[in-house]
Enzyme design. Structure first.
Site, PDB file in Angstrom:
ATOM      1  N   LEU A 137      25.173  44.034  -0.632  1.00 31.97           N
ATOM      2  CA  LEU A 137      23.495  43.865   0.121  1.00 31.97           C
ATOM      3  C   LEU A 137      22.934  45.101   0.920  1.00 31.97           C
ATOM      4  CD1 LEU A 137      21.100  42.670   1.187  1.00 31.97           C
ATOM      5  CD2 LEU A 137      22.120  42.040   3.300  1.00 31.97           C
TER       6      LEU A 137
ATOM      7  N   ASP B 216       7.223  40.594  13.385  1.00 30.91           N
ATOM      8  CA  ASP B 216       6.509  40.817  14.221  1.00 30.91           C
ATOM      9  C   ASP B 216       6.362  39.472  15.309  1.00 30.91           C
ATOM     10  OD1 ASP B 216       4.364  41.821  15.611  1.00 30.91           O
ATOM     11  OD2 ASP B 216       2.952  41.299  14.713  1.00 30.91           O
TER      12      ASP B 216
ATOM     13  N   HIS C 162      12.426  41.272  22.153  1.00 35.11           N
ATOM     14  CA  HIS C 162      13.223  42.138  21.412  1.00 35.11           C
ATOM     15  C   HIS C 162      15.071  42.061  21.391  1.00 35.11           C
ATOM     16  CE1 HIS C 162       9.526  44.583  20.674  1.00 35.11           C
ATOM     17  NE2 HIS C 162       9.625  44.971  22.033  1.00 35.11           N
TER      18      HIS C 162
END
Length: 257
Positions: free
Chosen positions: A148, A37, A54
């Site tokens: 991962l 955020d 972004h």
């Protein structure tokens, strides 16, 4: 020197290396979930368009993924776009739908090299074709990797996920696949989008907001939360290390004593 640190463009400080070594000698959270955020606010503070935030946040995804992999984290789930985010201005939404293509187009070779497996939770049918194609390609090209799991929550909403799971449980009950006595928490979890993943051990949310925003409401029942005022584009390796250090100093009793 840690095995994968040489892959980073900027070598960590000796102090950060020491902290990373200490972390790896203790119990590392197997599944870390992050609500990324603050991209828009980061851009606004710099008099830039929101999409600049972004774009900067995308760079952070890359370095945090690399560190999580180096630390031995099994799953990293990133809340990239919620079912509510469609309410944002069209230009911003259009740009956000291009980010997976841009990110995976440049980072995919490194993900393959580092044995990372890409997955996604969310509603694919509502995504633009170019977004879906980029994600499906990454999933396909990394499906045999066993390191991962980089799990993107894209067009994801937890309430919708839970309601869909309830409907599917009811269908299976009606068809005789399930009986009332068969239905428990473990069985219900298998109807969620995260059925193949463990629940998160650690949730990180950036930008100072202290709420879950319709993210993994069922899965976060016993997750440790770590909130920071740092905006996502400013989130660094040091912040991830700090969050894990806090996690390692907490006692997880899961309702016990």
């Amino acid at each position: 020197m840690l095995e994968k640190i040489k892959l980073w463009k900027n070598k960590p400080s000796s102090e950060l290396e020491r902290r990373i070594t200490t972390i790896k000698n203790q119990s590392v959270p197997a599944h870390i979930a992050i609500i990324m955020d603050g991209n828009g606010r980061w851009a606004k503070k710099r008099a830039l368009p929101r999409i600049a935030g972004h774009h900067e946040g995308m760079k952070v995804v890359r370095k945090i993924t690399k560190l999580a992999n180096a630390l031995g984290v099994s799953t990293l789930t990133l809340y990239a776009f919620s079912t509510e985010n469609w309410k944002r201005p069209k230009m911003e939404v259009d740009y956000l739908m291009k980010l997976p293509e841009e990110f995976l187009g440049t980072f995919l070779p490194e993900l393959i090299e580092e044995n990372v497996q890409v997955r996604m939770i969310g509603y694919k049918e509502s995504l633009p074709a170019h977004t879906l194609n980029a994600i499906n390609r990454a999933i396909e090209d990394t499906k045999d990797n066993d390191g991962l799991i980089l799990n993107f929550a894209l067009n994801y909403g937890s309430r919708a996920e839970i309601l869909e799971a309830v409907k599917n449980v009811l269908k299976d009950h009606k068809s005789g696949i399930l009986t009332e006595n068969n239905i428990n928490e473990e069985v219900f979890s298998n109807y969620l989008m995260t059925s193949e993943l463990s629940d998160p051990d650690l949730l990180i949310r950036t930008s100072g907001e202290i709420r879950l925003s319709n993210f993994m409401l069922w899965q976060l029942a016993y997750t440790e939360f770590w909130f920071t005022d740092v905006l996502w584009p400013d989130f660094s390796e040091e912040h991830l290390v700090e969050a894990i250090e806090v996690f390692q100093n907490r006692q997880r009793r899961f309702g016990g004593v």
